[in-house]
Design a protein around this motif. Structure first.
Motif, PDB file in Angstrom:
ATOM      1  N   LEU A  21       0.794  -1.226   0.000  1.00 17.24           N
ATOM      2  CA  LEU A  21       0.000   0.000   0.000  1.00 17.24           C
ATOM      3  C   LEU A  21       0.828   1.278   0.000  1.00 17.24           C
ATOM      4  O   LEU A  21       0.373   2.299  -0.498  1.00 17.24           O
ATOM      5  CB  LEU A  21      -0.946   0.014   1.207  1.00 17.24           C
ATOM      6  CG  LEU A  21      -1.993  -1.087   1.266  1.00 17.24           C
ATOM      7  CD1 LEU A  21      -2.815  -0.967   2.540  1.00 17.24           C
ATOM      8  CD2 LEU A  21      -2.879  -1.052   0.039  1.00 17.24           C
ATOM      9  N   GLY A  22       2.018   1.236   0.615  1.00 22.82           N
ATOM     10  CA  GLY A  22       2.834   2.439   0.727  1.00 22.82           C
ATOM     11  C   GLY A  22       2.259   3.410   1.736  1.00 22.82           C
ATOM     12  O   GLY A  22       1.216   3.162   2.339  1.00 22.82           O
ATOM     13  N   PRO A  23       2.925   4.552   1.937  1.00 22.78           N
ATOM     14  CA  PRO A  23       2.440   5.554   2.903  1.00 22.78           C
ATOM     15  C   PRO A  23       1.341   6.424   2.306  1.00 22.78           C
ATOM     16  O   PRO A  23       1.116   6.417   1.096  1.00 22.78           O
ATOM     17  CB  PRO A  23       3.701   6.378   3.187  1.00 22.78           C
ATOM     18  CG  PRO A  23       4.510   6.261   1.941  1.00 22.78           C
ATOM     19  CD  PRO A  23       4.229   4.891   1.374  1.00 22.78           C
ATOM     20  N   GLY A  24       0.650   7.177   3.182  1.00 25.28           N
ATOM     21  CA  GLY A  24      -0.271   8.200   2.708  1.00 25.28           C
ATOM     22  C   GLY A  24      -1.749   7.893   2.811  1.00 25.28           C
ATOM     23  O   GLY A  24      -2.565   8.731   2.444  1.00 25.28           O
ATOM     24  N   LEU A  25      -2.115   6.723   3.330  1.00 29.45           N
ATOM     25  CA  LEU A  25      -3.532   6.372   3.441  1.00 29.45           C
ATOM     26  C   LEU A  25      -4.033   6.586   4.863  1.00 29.45           C
ATOM     27  O   LEU A  25      -3.267   6.916   5.767  1.00 29.45           O
ATOM     28  CB  LEU A  25      -3.736   4.917   3.005  1.00 29.45           C
ATOM     29  CG  LEU A  25      -3.311   4.597   1.566  1.00 29.45           C
ATOM     30  CD1 LEU A  25      -3.376   3.105   1.306  1.00 29.45           C
ATOM     31  CD2 LEU A  25      -4.172   5.365   0.582  1.00 29.45           C
ATOM     32  N   LYS A  79      -0.910   3.820  13.424  1.00 27.50           N
ATOM     33  CA  LYS A  79      -0.912   5.251  13.130  1.00 27.50           C
ATOM     34  C   LYS A  79      -0.521   5.473  11.674  1.00 27.50           C
ATOM     35  O   LYS A  79       0.121   4.616  11.053  1.00 27.50           O
ATOM     36  CB  LYS A  79       0.074   6.010  14.034  1.00 27.50           C
ATOM     37  CG  LYS A  79      -0.288   5.983  15.495  1.00 27.50           C
ATOM     38  CD  LYS A  79      -1.568   6.734  15.762  1.00 27.50           C
ATOM     39  CE  LYS A  79      -1.958   6.697  17.228  1.00 27.50           C
ATOM     40  NZ  LYS A  79      -3.311   7.144  17.442  1.00 27.50           N
ATOM     41  N   ALA A  80      -0.930   6.633  11.158  1.00 25.35           N
ATOM     42  CA  ALA A  80      -0.536   7.068   9.809  1.00 25.35           C
ATOM     43  C   ALA A  80      -0.330   8.574   9.887  1.00 25.35           C
ATOM     44  O   ALA A  80      -1.101   9.357   9.359  1.00 25.35           O
ATOM     45  CB  ALA A  80      -1.594   6.691   8.780  1.00 25.35           C
ATOM     46  N   VAL A  81       0.721   8.966  10.595  1.00 30.13           N
ATOM     47  CA  VAL A  81       0.987  10.375  10.870  1.00 30.13           C
ATOM     48  C   VAL A  81       2.396  10.749  10.418  1.00 30.13           C
ATOM     49  O   VAL A  81       3.256   9.884  10.240  1.00 30.13           O
ATOM     50  CB  VAL A  81       0.811  10.691  12.376  1.00 30.13           C
ATOM     51  CG1 VAL A  81      -0.642  10.524  12.784  1.00 30.13           C
ATOM     52  CG2 VAL A  81       1.705   9.814  13.242  1.00 30.13           C
ATOM     53  N   LEU A  82       2.632  12.052  10.259  1.00 32.68           N
ATOM     54  CA  LEU A  82       3.954  12.524   9.859  1.00 32.68           C
ATOM     55  C   LEU A  82       4.994  12.291  10.946  1.00 32.68           C
ATOM     56  O   LEU A  82       6.137  11.958  10.675  1.00 32.68           O
ATOM     57  CB  LEU A  82       3.913  14.008   9.490  1.00 32.68           C
ATOM     58  CG  LEU A  82       3.153  14.350   8.216  1.00 32.68           C
ATOM     59  CD1 LEU A  82       3.083  15.861   8.024  1.00 32.68           C
ATOM     60  CD2 LEU A  82       3.807  13.686   7.013  1.00 32.68           C
ATOM     61  N   GLU A  83       4.574  12.481  12.191  1.00 32.79           N
ATOM     62  CA  GLU A  83       5.493  12.350  13.321  1.00 32.79           C
ATOM     63  C   GLU A  83       4.735  11.800  14.522  1.00 32.79           C
ATOM     64  O   GLU A  83       3.618  12.234  14.808  1.00 32.79           O
ATOM     65  CB  GLU A  83       6.082  13.717  13.644  1.00 32.79           C
ATOM     66  CG  GLU A  83       7.149  13.709  14.691  1.00 32.79           C
ATOM     67  CD  GLU A  83       7.728  15.092  14.913  1.00 32.79           C
ATOM     68  OE1 GLU A  83       8.081  15.391  16.075  1.00 32.79           O
ATOM     69  OE2 GLU A  83       7.817  15.879  13.951  1.00 32.79           O
ATOM     70  N   LEU A  84       5.341  10.860  15.237  1.00 33.33           N
ATOM     71  CA  LEU A  84       4.719  10.306  16.434  1.00 33.33           C
ATOM     72  C   LEU A  84       4.997  11.218  17.622  1.00 33.33           C
ATOM     73  O   LEU A  84       6.143  11.440  17.990  1.00 33.33           O
ATOM     74  CB  LEU A  84       5.264   8.908  16.725  1.00 33.33           C
ATOM     75  CG  LEU A  84       4.845   7.803  15.759  1.00 33.33           C
ATOM     76  CD1 LEU A  84       5.607   6.526  16.046  1.00 33.33           C
ATOM     77  CD2 LEU A  84       3.352   7.558  15.843  1.00 33.33           C
ATOM     78  N   HIS A  85       3.947  11.734  18.214  1.00 31.64           N
ATOM     79  CA  HIS A  85       4.066  12.566  19.404  1.00 31.64           C
ATOM     80  C   HIS A  85       4.398  11.658  20.590  1.00 31.64           C
ATOM     81  O   HIS A  85       3.881  10.541  20.680  1.00 31.64           O
ATOM     82  CB  HIS A  85       2.745  13.309  19.651  1.00 31.64           C
ATOM     83  CG  HIS A  85       2.860  14.397  20.648  1.00 31.64           C
ATOM     84  ND1 HIS A  85       2.805  14.153  21.995  1.00 31.64           N
ATOM     85  CD2 HIS A  85       3.046  15.729  20.495  1.00 31.64           C
ATOM     86  CE1 HIS A  85       2.946  15.289  22.640  1.00 31.64           C
ATOM     87  NE2 HIS A  85       3.096  16.267  21.750  1.00 31.64           N
ATOM     88  N   PRO A  86       5.230  12.100  21.513  1.00 30.78           N
ATOM     89  CA  PRO A  86       5.599  11.259  22.661  1.00 30.78           C
ATOM     90  C   PRO A  86       4.418  10.716  23.461  1.00 30.78           C
ATOM     91  O   PRO A  86       4.493   9.622  24.019  1.00 30.78           O
ATOM     92  CB  PRO A  86       6.456  12.203  23.530  1.00 30.78           C
ATOM     93  CG  PRO A  86       7.042  13.162  22.557  1.00 30.78           C
ATOM     94  CD  PRO A  86       5.980  13.364  21.497  1.00 30.78           C
ATOM     95  N   VAL A  87       3.298  11.434  23.495  1.00 31.72           N
ATOM     96  CA  VAL A  87       2.152  10.956  24.268  1.00 31.72           C
ATOM     97  C   VAL A  87       1.573   9.663  23.683  1.00 31.72           C
ATOM     98  O   VAL A  87       0.946   8.884  24.399  1.00 31.72           O
ATOM     99  CB  VAL A  87       1.069  12.057  24.405  1.00 31.72           C
ATOM    100  CG1 VAL A  87       0.279  12.230  23.119  1.00 31.72           C
ATOM    101  CG2 VAL A  87       0.137  11.756  25.568  1.00 31.72           C
ATOM    102  N   ILE A 107       2.820   1.086  15.406  1.00 31.01           N
ATOM    103  CA  ILE A 107       3.246   1.023  14.006  1.00 31.01           C
ATOM    104  C   ILE A 107       2.702   2.230  13.260  1.00 31.01           C
ATOM    105  O   ILE A 107       1.490   2.390  13.120  1.00 31.01           O
ATOM    106  CB  ILE A 107       2.769  -0.278  13.333  1.00 31.01           C
ATOM    107  CG1 ILE A 107       3.256  -1.505  14.122  1.00 31.01           C
ATOM    108  CG2 ILE A 107       3.257  -0.336  11.884  1.00 31.01           C
ATOM    109  CD1 ILE A 107       2.742  -2.838  13.609  1.00 31.01           C
ATOM    110  N   ASN A 108       3.624   3.063  12.776  1.00 25.99           N
ATOM    111  CA  ASN A 108       3.266   4.221  11.967  1.00 25.99           C
ATOM    112  C   ASN A 108       3.537   3.875  10.500  1.00 25.99           C
ATOM    113  O   ASN A 108       4.686   3.708  10.101  1.00 25.99           O
ATOM    114  CB  ASN A 108       4.075   5.448  12.387  1.00 25.99           C
ATOM    115  CG  ASN A 108       3.683   6.683  11.614  1.00 25.99           C
ATOM    116  OD1 ASN A 108       2.635   6.735  10.980  1.00 25.99           O
ATOM    117  ND2 ASN A 108       4.532   7.687  11.656  1.00 25.99           N
ATOM    118  N   PHE A 109       2.466   3.776   9.720  1.00 22.94           N
ATOM    119  CA  PHE A 109       2.586   3.397   8.309  1.00 22.94           C
ATOM    120  C   PHE A 109       2.942   4.577   7.403  1.00 22.94           C
ATOM    121  O   PHE A 109       3.234   4.372   6.236  1.00 22.94           O
ATOM    122  CB  PHE A 109       1.286   2.743   7.828  1.00 22.94           C
ATOM    123  CG  PHE A 109       1.132   1.328   8.289  1.00 22.94           C
ATOM    124  CD1 PHE A 109       1.635   0.274   7.538  1.00 22.94           C
ATOM    125  CD2 PHE A 109       0.499   1.042   9.488  1.00 22.94           C
ATOM    126  CE1 PHE A 109       1.502  -1.040   7.956  1.00 22.94           C
ATOM    127  CE2 PHE A 109       0.359  -0.273   9.918  1.00 22.94           C
ATOM    128  CZ  PHE A 109       0.866  -1.312   9.152  1.00 22.94           C
TER     129      PHE A 109
END
Length: 128
Positions: A21-25, A79-87, A107-109
């Motif tokens: 699938l790649g990123p961006g969904l 998750k599917a975010v630009l950056e993982l927040h520490p919280v 897991i951030n895709f």
């Protein structure tokens, strides 16, 4: 199967999903695809599990929602975010403590290389 053995299979399935699938969904897309891959491996994967919380003398229904629980042993937060927040790391650790589980995978895709988006979170205060 141990938590570590399960995490190996979960990570392999996440790599397969990301490769296809790649990123961006949207997060839901990755979560559903990952649940599908885990089920094709013969693993039980409960999705969007809504759980109650005991607070002092009361029970709070629908207190939190876990993206995936695999074989009732490993919690997976997708998750599917630009950056993982520490919280978000703290959120997974809270889920582990509330459910008395040992291992969680965050897991951030939304990464170019999925290996940069996989994080193991361990509950060292487990009551055995």
């Amino acid at each position: 199967m141990t938590e570590n053995e399960l995490s190996y299979k979960i990570i392999g399935a996440a790599i397969d999903v990301h490769r296809n699938l790649g990123p961006g969904l949207l997060e839901n897309t990755y979560e559903t695809a990952l649940a599908y891959e885990l089920k094709t491996l013969g693993l039980e994967a409960k999705q969007q599990l809504v759980l109650p919380l005991k607070y002092k003398e009361i029970t709070i229904e629908n207190a939190y929602k876990i993206d995936l629980i695999v074989e009732n042993k490993v919690i997976v937060e997708v998750k599917a975010v630009l950056e993982l927040h520490p919280v978000i790391y703290s959120q997974v650790l809270t889920y582990l403590k509330l459910t008395d589980h040992k291992l969680g995978l965050l897991i951030n895709f939304n990464t170019e290389l999925i290996k940069h988006g996989i994080h193991r979170i361990v509950n060292i205060l487990i009551n055995e």
